[in-house]
Design an enzyme around this catalytic site. Structure first.
Site, PDB file in Angstrom:
ATOM      1  N   LYS A  28       1.261  -5.297   9.948  1.00  0.00           N
ATOM      2  CA  LYS A  28       1.011  -6.464  10.812  1.00  0.00           C
ATOM      3  C   LYS A  28       2.221  -7.016  11.553  1.00  0.00           C
ATOM      4  CE  LYS A  28       1.862  -9.911   7.287  1.00  0.00           C
ATOM      5  NZ  LYS A  28       1.573 -11.212   6.738  1.00  0.00           N
ATOM      6  N   LEU A  57       0.325  -1.138  -1.794  1.00  0.00           N
ATOM      7  CA  LEU A  57       1.486  -1.971  -2.149  1.00  0.00           C
ATOM      8  C   LEU A  57       2.654  -1.764  -1.178  1.00  0.00           C
ATOM      9  CD1 LEU A  57       1.350  -1.654  -6.063  1.00  0.00           C
ATOM     10  CD2 LEU A  57       0.413  -3.475  -4.641  1.00  0.00           C
ATOM     11  N   PHE A  62      -6.548 -16.957  13.985  1.00  0.00           N
ATOM     12  CA  PHE A  62      -5.460 -17.501  14.799  1.00  0.00           C
ATOM     13  C   PHE A  62      -4.186 -17.444  13.940  1.00  0.00           C
ATOM     14  CE2 PHE A  62      -7.188 -18.526  18.970  1.00  0.00           C
ATOM     15  CZ  PHE A  62      -8.422 -17.918  18.777  1.00  0.00           C
ATOM     16  N   ASN A  63      -3.476 -18.511  13.691  1.00  0.00           N
ATOM     17  CA  ASN A  63      -2.222 -18.355  12.928  1.00  0.00           C
ATOM     18  C   ASN A  63      -2.381 -18.835  11.483  1.00  0.00           C
ATOM     19  OD1 ASN A  63      -1.447 -18.193  15.794  1.00  0.00           O
ATOM     20  ND2 ASN A  63       0.639 -18.153  14.997  1.00  0.00           N
ATOM     21  N   SER A  76      -7.777 -10.384  15.181  1.00  0.00           N
ATOM     22  CA  SER A  76      -6.704 -11.335  15.456  1.00  0.00           C
ATOM     23  C   SER A  76      -6.871 -11.953  16.843  1.00  0.00           C
ATOM     24  CB  SER A  76      -5.380 -10.570  15.397  1.00  0.00           C
ATOM     25  OG  SER A  76      -4.326 -11.329  15.928  1.00  0.00           O
ATOM     26  N   TYR A  95       0.761  -3.213  17.716  1.00  0.00           N
ATOM     27  CA  TYR A  95      -0.023  -3.870  16.658  1.00  0.00           C
ATOM     28  C   TYR A  95      -1.295  -4.483  17.245  1.00  0.00           C
ATOM     29  CZ  TYR A  95      -1.795  -7.564  13.722  1.00  0.00           C
ATOM     30  OH  TYR A  95      -2.657  -8.382  13.028  1.00  0.00           O
ATOM     31  N   LYS A 124      -5.681  -3.625  16.923  1.00  0.00           N
ATOM     32  CA  LYS A 124      -6.814  -4.534  16.643  1.00  0.00           C
ATOM     33  C   LYS A 124      -7.898  -4.373  17.707  1.00  0.00           C
ATOM     34  CE  LYS A 124      -5.320  -6.309  12.868  1.00  0.00           C
ATOM     35  NZ  LYS A 124      -5.935  -5.918  11.607  1.00  0.00           N
ATOM     36  N   PRO A 135      10.693 -12.715  23.889  1.00  0.00           N
ATOM     37  CA  PRO A 135       9.871 -11.856  24.758  1.00  0.00           C
ATOM     38  C   PRO A 135       8.506 -11.587  24.126  1.00  0.00           C
ATOM     39  CG  PRO A 135      12.058 -10.896  24.433  1.00  0.00           C
ATOM     40  CD  PRO A 135      11.963 -12.070  23.508  1.00  0.00           C
TER      41      PRO A 135
HETATM   42  P1  NAD Z   1      -0.298  -8.414   4.339  1.00  0.00           P
HETATM   43  O1  NAD Z   1       0.700  -7.425   4.819  1.00  0.00           O
HETATM   44  O2  NAD Z   1       0.169  -9.503   3.436  1.00  0.00           O
HETATM   45  O3  NAD Z   1      -1.527  -7.661   3.630  1.00  0.00           O
HETATM   46  C1  NAD Z   1      -1.968  -6.390   4.031  1.00  0.00           C
HETATM   47  C2  NAD Z   1      -2.054  -5.528   2.764  1.00  0.00           C
HETATM   48  O4  NAD Z   1      -2.522  -4.221   3.146  1.00  0.00           O
HETATM   49  C3  NAD Z   1      -0.722  -5.329   2.086  1.00  0.00           C
HETATM   50  O5  NAD Z   1      -0.844  -5.686   0.720  1.00  0.00           O
HETATM   51  C4  NAD Z   1      -0.400  -3.832   2.264  1.00  0.00           C
HETATM   52  O6  NAD Z   1       0.303  -3.323   1.154  1.00  0.00           O
HETATM   53  C5  NAD Z   1      -1.793  -3.251   2.411  1.00  0.00           C
HETATM   54  N1  NAD Z   1      -1.860  -2.010   3.197  1.00  0.00           N
HETATM   55  C6  NAD Z   1      -1.342  -1.774   4.426  1.00  0.00           C
HETATM   56  N2  NAD Z   1      -1.638  -0.515   4.819  1.00  0.00           N
HETATM   57  C7  NAD Z   1      -2.381   0.039   3.819  1.00  0.00           C
HETATM   58  C8  NAD Z   1      -2.972   1.312   3.635  1.00  0.00           C
HETATM   59  N3  NAD Z   1      -2.845   2.298   4.531  1.00  0.00           N
HETATM   60  N4  NAD Z   1      -3.672   1.545   2.485  1.00  0.00           N
HETATM   61  C9  NAD Z   1      -3.805   0.574   1.554  1.00  0.00           C
HETATM   62  N5  NAD Z   1      -3.237  -0.639   1.675  1.00  0.00           N
HETATM   63  C10 NAD Z   1      -2.535  -0.907   2.792  1.00  0.00           C
HETATM   64  O7  NAD Z   1      -1.011  -9.019   5.652  1.00  0.00           O
HETATM   65  P2  NAD Z   1      -1.952 -10.290   5.803  1.00  0.00           P
HETATM   66  O8  NAD Z   1      -1.191 -11.351   6.496  1.00  0.00           O
HETATM   67  O9  NAD Z   1      -2.608 -10.584   4.516  1.00  0.00           O
HETATM   68  O10 NAD Z   1      -2.984  -9.706   6.851  1.00  0.00           O
HETATM   69  C11 NAD Z   1      -4.230  -9.162   6.439  1.00  0.00           C
HETATM   70  C12 NAD Z   1      -4.976  -8.664   7.658  1.00  0.00           C
HETATM   71  O11 NAD Z   1      -5.158  -9.735   8.569  1.00  0.00           O
HETATM   72  C13 NAD Z   1      -4.272  -7.565   8.442  1.00  0.00           C
HETATM   73  O12 NAD Z   1      -5.247  -6.672   8.929  1.00  0.00           O
HETATM   74  C14 NAD Z   1      -3.635  -8.318   9.590  1.00  0.00           C
HETATM   75  O13 NAD Z   1      -3.439  -7.504  10.710  1.00  0.00           O
HETATM   76  C15 NAD Z   1      -4.680  -9.385   9.854  1.00  0.00           C
HETATM   77  N6  NAD Z   1      -4.147 -10.578  10.502  1.00  0.00           N
HETATM   78  C16 NAD Z   1      -3.095 -11.243   9.960  1.00  0.00           C
HETATM   79  C17 NAD Z   1      -2.590 -12.375  10.589  1.00  0.00           C
HETATM   80  C18 NAD Z   1      -1.389 -13.095  10.030  1.00  0.00           C
HETATM   81  O14 NAD Z   1      -0.745 -13.816  10.786  1.00  0.00           O
HETATM   82  N7  NAD Z   1      -1.077 -12.962   8.753  1.00  0.00           N
HETATM   83  C19 NAD Z   1      -3.183 -12.841  11.765  1.00  0.00           C
HETATM   84  C20 NAD Z   1      -4.283 -12.146  12.289  1.00  0.00           C
HETATM   85  C21 NAD Z   1      -4.753 -11.008  11.650  1.00  0.00           C
HETATM   86  C1  WQD Z   2       4.438 -19.041  16.282  1.00  0.00           C
HETATM   87  C2  WQD Z   2       5.266 -19.850  17.266  1.00  0.00           C
HETATM   88  C3  WQD Z   2       7.043 -18.617  18.339  1.00  0.00           C
HETATM   89  C4  WQD Z   2       9.458 -17.942  14.794  1.00  0.00           C
HETATM   90  C5  WQD Z   2       1.916 -13.636  15.436  1.00  0.00           C
HETATM   91  C6  WQD Z   2       1.322 -12.372  15.972  1.00  0.00           C
HETATM   92  C7  WQD Z   2      -0.162 -12.492  16.085  1.00  0.00           C
HETATM   93  C8  WQD Z   2      -0.780 -12.963  14.775  1.00  0.00           C
HETATM   94  C9  WQD Z   2      -0.092 -14.162  14.227  1.00  0.00           C
HETATM   95  C10 WQD Z   2      -1.505 -11.088  13.483  1.00  0.00           C
HETATM   96  C11 WQD Z   2       5.603 -19.087  18.555  1.00  0.00           C
HETATM   97  C12 WQD Z   2       7.590 -19.725  17.475  1.00  0.00           C
HETATM   98  C13 WQD Z   2       8.450 -18.356  15.652  1.00  0.00           C
HETATM   99  C14 WQD Z   2      10.759 -18.522  14.929  1.00  0.00           C
HETATM  100  C15 WQD Z   2       9.920 -19.884  16.721  1.00  0.00           C
HETATM  101  N1  WQD Z   2      -0.665 -11.987  13.736  1.00  0.00           N
HETATM  102  N2  WQD Z   2       8.675 -19.303  16.584  1.00  0.00           N
HETATM  103  N3  WQD Z   2      10.912 -19.480  15.879  1.00  0.00           N
HETATM  104  O1  WQD Z   2       3.700 -15.128  17.584  1.00  0.00           O
HETATM  105  O2  WQD Z   2       1.807 -16.845  17.434  1.00  0.00           O
HETATM  106  O3  WQD Z   2       1.596 -14.682  16.330  1.00  0.00           O
HETATM  107  O4  WQD Z   2       1.317 -13.936  14.172  1.00  0.00           O
HETATM  108  O5  WQD Z   2      -2.468 -10.731  14.063  1.00  0.00           O
HETATM  109  O6  WQD Z   2      -0.642 -11.238  16.434  1.00  0.00           O
HETATM  110  O7  WQD Z   2       1.872 -12.127  17.258  1.00  0.00           O
HETATM  111  O8  WQD Z   2       3.177 -16.316  15.409  1.00  0.00           O
HETATM  112  O9  WQD Z   2       4.509 -17.422  13.668  1.00  0.00           O
HETATM  113  O10 WQD Z   2       5.579 -15.602  15.066  1.00  0.00           O
HETATM  114  O11 WQD Z   2       5.070 -17.787  16.115  1.00  0.00           O
HETATM  115  O12 WQD Z   2      10.127 -20.745  17.571  1.00  0.00           O
HETATM  116  O13 WQD Z   2      11.696 -18.177  14.210  1.00  0.00           O
HETATM  117  O14 WQD Z   2       6.522 -20.162  16.659  1.00  0.00           O
HETATM  118  O15 WQD Z   2       7.777 -18.506  19.520  1.00  0.00           O
HETATM  119  O16 WQD Z   2       5.580 -20.006  19.584  1.00  0.00           O
HETATM  120  P1  WQD Z   2       2.629 -15.762  16.811  1.00  0.00           P
HETATM  121  P2  WQD Z   2       4.636 -16.738  14.982  1.00  0.00           P
END
Ligand code: NAD
Ligand code: WQD
Length: 343
Positions: A87, A35, A181-182, A127, A152, A156, A299
């Site tokens: 994340k 949590l 992806f996103n 990711s 971060y 991965k 950046p």
């Molecule tokens: P999130 O933060 O909503 O969910 C992650 C959950 O893991 C949280 O509920 C947190 O409390 C729990 N957690 C973190 N560390 C923990 C630990 N040590 N022990 C137990 N629980 C722990 O994130 P999300 O967006 O649901 O992402 C899920 C996964 O997908 C992550 O591995 C993230 O890196 C990956 N991912 C997310 C995105 C994105 O944009 N959301 C994109 C690519 C990859």
């Molecule tokens: C999307 C686009 C920003 C906010 C991140 C992580 C990546 C993955 C997904 C986990 C970009 C633009 C954003 C704002 C903006 N996560 N933007 N104004 O950067 O593609 O990816 O989340 O693995 O690892 O880096 O996602 O949603 O931050 O940005 O213009 O206030 O929106 O520049 O072009 P990103 P994002």
């Protein structure tokens, strides 16, 4: 007998949507979450949608002894989906050790216990960040990995290496790494969704919070990129579509359909949209004008990246169902419901 699936990070954003899909397919779901980035009340939303409850244990996966104890009591799990991780890209730059410790120790503890208990099937959340700035788009799974801009992203890449090395030494272990992806949007019920803590870093929650009046103005980072309208391009995937790919992956592992012990799939829509496209989509589906301004580049941002999803389409038999407008509307409906906004 229902198959038992452990979902780490199951109260988080993508985890909670996946738990719903698993319960709806009659899996018995066990959540572990500490949590640290989610709220226990998410369980109520899950139960309302699915009509049944997952088992929940509050546990930090970096706690070696607590994790071992958990597995001693749950040695009969059929598969694990490992979402639990920190994340935030920015946070990881400021606190790299916290990120390496949390994301890698939790994976190592998990793997150790899976191996000890001979639990063979693992789906891992990777990711598109591992591709960095790709040489060409759409990017496929064979593209070279680039050094990620943040700790971060490095967690991965290292995690994928740890998994690849582990399948060599443990012959029963089968892993599917899913490179998201996103992910954006929320469940169509608006009972669960994305709940960023503090000021959102990501585009879509920033858009919906601005429209909801929580943030004054969205800053669009950079309008001088080499793209059609000068803003960055991304592949925005609906979170429910993404969740469904996890169920397909678990089915594949449990039914011994994997072709190799370590498989990687891109999960995106296969379409790239610019930041301005995303804003236009939001304005169209919400009927609201968004207050935004064009500012300097952020950046570390990648100029453009979108997925080649043919491998997931062909081998997993999975494809996305929702388009950008439908997904934006789901994000807006969730924000409105969460903030109690009536229109
Ligand atoms: P999130 O933060 O909503 O969910 C992650 C959950 O893991 C949280 O509920 C947190 O409390 C729990 N957690 C973190 N560390 C923990 C630990 N040590 N022990 C137990 N629980 C722990 O994130 P999300 O967006 O649901 O992402 C899920 C996964 O997908 C992550 O591995 C993230 O890196 C990956 N991912 C997310 C995105 C994105 O944009 N959301 C994109 C690519 C990859
Ligand atoms: C999307 C686009 C920003 C906010 C991140 C992580 C990546 C993955 C997904 C986990 C970009 C633009 C954003 C704002 C903006 N996560 N933007 N104004 O950067 O593609 O990816 O989340 O693995 O690892 O880096 O996602 O949603 O931050 O940005 O213009 O206030 O929106 O520049 O072009 P990103 P994002």
């Amino acid at each position: 007998m229902a198959k038992k699936i452990l979902v780490t990070g199951g109260t988080g954003y993508i985890g909670s949507h996946t738990v719903v899909e698993l319960l709806q397919k009659d899996y018995e779901v066990f959540i572990i979450d500490n949590l640290s980035n989610s709220h226990i009340s998410v369980l109520e939303g899950i139960e309302k949608i699915a009509g049944k409850k997952p088992h929940f244990t509050k546990l930090d996966l970096t706690d070696k002894f607590a994790t071992e104890k958990y597995f001693n009591n749950h040695h009969d799990l059929d598969a694990v989906i490992h979402f639990a991780a920190l994340k935030s890209v920015n946070e990881s730059v400021a606190e790299p050790l916290r990120y390496y410790k949390n994301n890698l120790e939790s994976l190592i503890n998990l793997l150790h216990n899976m191996i000890t208990k001979e639990i063979s099937s693992l789906v891992f959340s990777s990711s598109c960040t591992v591709y960095g700035e790709p040489d060409k788009n759409p990017v496929n799974e064979k593209a070279p990995l680039k050094k990620p801009a943040s700790p971060y992203g490095k967690t991965k890449q290292i995690a994928e290496d740890i998994l690849q090395d582990s399948i060599i030494s443990v012959d029963f272990l089968k892993v599917i790494a899913l490179r998201y992806f996103n992910p954006i949007g929320s469940h169509q019920s608006s009972l669960i969704g994305e709940l960023p803590i503090g000021i959102p870093n990501n585009l879509v929650p920033f858009i919906t919070q601005t429209a909801a009046g929580i943030r004054e103005q969205l800053k669009v980072f950079g309008d001088d990129y080499n793209t059609s309208d000068g803003t960055c391009i991304r592949d925005y995937i609906n979170v429910v579509d993404l969740a469904k790919a996890h169920v397909v992956s678990v089915d594949r592992l449990i039914n011994n359909k994997s072709k190799e012990h370590f498989e990687i799939f891109n999960l995106g829509t296969g379409k790239g949209y610019s930041v301005l496209d995303a804003i236009k989509s939001f304005e169209k589906v919400s009927g609201k004008k968004l207050n935004y301004i064009l500012v300097d580049r952020r950046p570390g941002d990648i100029e453009q990246v979108w997925a080649d999803v043919s491998k997931a389409n062909e081998i997993l038999g999975w494809k996305t169902e929702k388009n950008l407008d439908e997904t934006m509307l789901s994000a807006w409906n969730w924000e409105k419901k969460y903030r109690g906004i009536q229109e």
